[in-house]
Design a protein around this motif. Structure first.
Motif, mmCIF file in Angstrom:
data_model
loop_
_atom_site.group_PDB
_atom_site.id
_atom_site.type_symbol
_atom_site.label_atom_id
_atom_site.label_comp_id
_atom_site.label_asym_id
_atom_site.label_seq_id
_atom_site.Cartn_x
_atom_site.Cartn_y
_atom_site.Cartn_z
ATOM 1 N N HIS A 19 52.657 50.420 35.743
ATOM 2 C CA HIS A 19 51.340 50.184 35.144
ATOM 3 C C HIS A 19 50.182 50.302 36.145
ATOM 4 C CE1 HIS A 19 53.318 48.972 31.490
ATOM 5 N NE2 HIS A 19 53.979 48.017 32.136
ATOM 6 N N SER A 20 50.371 51.029 37.243
ATOM 7 C CA SER A 20 49.294 51.135 38.233
ATOM 8 C C SER A 20 48.083 51.895 37.699
ATOM 9 C CB SER A 20 49.794 51.799 39.513
ATOM 10 O OG SER A 20 50.181 53.130 39.275
ATOM 11 N N ASP A 21 48.255 52.612 36.607
ATOM 12 C CA ASP A 21 47.134 53.350 36.023
ATOM 13 C C ASP A 21 46.313 52.501 35.056
ATOM 14 O OD1 ASP A 21 49.312 53.271 34.281
ATOM 15 O OD2 ASP A 21 48.806 55.181 33.346
ATOM 16 N N TYR A 25 46.319 44.711 39.713
ATOM 17 C CA TYR A 25 47.110 44.453 40.920
ATOM 18 C C TYR A 25 47.996 45.639 41.309
ATOM 19 C CZ TYR A 25 49.887 41.974 44.399
ATOM 20 O OH TYR A 25 50.496 41.606 45.565
ATOM 21 N N PRO A 26 48.742 46.265 40.386
ATOM 22 C CA PRO A 26 49.519 47.438 40.799
ATOM 23 C C PRO A 26 48.642 48.598 41.260
ATOM 24 C CG PRO A 26 50.066 46.802 38.533
ATOM 25 C CD PRO A 26 49.039 45.863 39.031
ATOM 26 N N ASN A 27 47.454 48.735 40.682
ATOM 27 C CA ASN A 27 46.526 49.770 41.134
ATOM 28 C C ASN A 27 46.071 49.488 42.559
ATOM 29 O OD1 ASN A 27 43.538 50.718 41.462
ATOM 30 N ND2 ASN A 27 44.479 52.067 39.942
ATOM 31 N N TYR A 28 45.791 48.232 42.862
ATOM 32 C CA TYR A 28 45.417 47.808 44.211
ATOM 33 C C TYR A 28 46.537 48.103 45.208
ATOM 34 C CZ TYR A 28 45.101 44.391 48.011
ATOM 35 O OH TYR A 28 45.118 43.782 49.238
ATOM 36 N N LEU A 29 47.795 47.814 44.826
ATOM 37 C CA LEU A 29 48.930 48.082 45.708
ATOM 38 C C LEU A 29 49.062 49.571 45.998
ATOM 39 C CD1 LEU A 29 51.548 45.670 44.094
ATOM 40 C CD2 LEU A 29 50.373 45.349 46.285
ATOM 41 N N THR A 30 48.861 50.388 44.982
ATOM 42 C CA THR A 30 48.908 51.841 45.164
ATOM 43 C C THR A 30 47.808 52.284 46.124
ATOM 44 O OG1 THR A 30 49.829 52.156 42.957
ATOM 45 C CG2 THR A 30 48.762 54.062 43.969
ATOM 46 N N TRP A 31 46.595 51.769 45.938
ATOM 47 C CA TRP A 31 45.478 52.109 46.820
ATOM 48 C C TRP A 31 45.795 51.722 48.267
ATOM 49 C CZ3 TRP A 31 42.372 49.433 50.149
ATOM 50 C CH2 TRP A 31 41.254 50.103 50.626
ATOM 51 N N CYS A 32 46.344 50.526 48.465
ATOM 52 C CA CYS A 32 46.690 50.077 49.825
ATOM 53 C C CYS A 32 47.670 51.047 50.474
ATOM 54 C CB CYS A 32 47.302 48.674 49.793
ATOM 55 S SG CYS A 32 46.106 47.370 49.469
ATOM 56 N N GLY A 33 48.705 51.436 49.732
ATOM 57 C CA GLY A 33 49.694 52.368 50.269
ATOM 58 C C GLY A 33 49.105 53.711 50.624
ATOM 59 N N ASN A 35 46.043 54.314 51.487
ATOM 60 C CA ASN A 35 44.987 54.209 52.490
ATOM 61 C C ASN A 35 45.417 53.464 53.742
ATOM 62 O OD1 ASN A 35 42.421 55.386 51.203
ATOM 63 N ND2 ASN A 35 43.368 54.189 49.578
ATOM 64 N N GLY A 36 46.727 53.230 53.888
ATOM 65 C CA GLY A 36 47.235 52.598 55.096
ATOM 66 C C GLY A 36 46.782 51.162 55.288
ATOM 67 N N ARG A 37 46.519 50.466 54.202
ATOM 68 C CA ARG A 37 46.069 49.076 54.272
ATOM 69 C C ARG A 37 47.218 48.135 53.942
ATOM 70 N NH1 ARG A 37 40.670 47.744 54.938
ATOM 71 N NH2 ARG A 37 39.483 49.639 55.124
ATOM 72 N N GLU A 38 47.180 46.951 54.537
ATOM 73 C CA GLU A 38 48.165 45.919 54.219
ATOM 74 C C GLU A 38 47.675 45.182 52.973
ATOM 75 O OE1 GLU A 38 49.982 41.867 56.186
ATOM 76 O OE2 GLU A 38 49.150 43.397 57.492
#
Length: 59
Positions: A19-21, A25-33, A35-38
């Protein structure tokens, strides 16, 4: 908008979140991955994002 959960799956070495789309929260996790963010847990992230805890209570 729903907050969502961290339900991940892997395909060909890549990590995807269910459901990242359509969920925050899943969208945020995808963005972090991407963009190299923790990432922060939902509990800590809620404190960092104004209004997130209130949104979570609505679901």
């Amino acid at each position: 908008m729903l907050i969502g959960t961290k339900k991940e799956f892997r395909e060909d070495g890549a990590v995807f979140y269910e459901h990242s789309d359509e969920r925050l929260y899943p969208n945020y996790l995808t963005w972090c991955g991407e963009n190299g963010r923790e990432n922060q847990s939902k509990g800590r992230g809620g404190a960092a994002i104004p209004g997130l805890n209130e949104l979570n209570k609505l679901k």
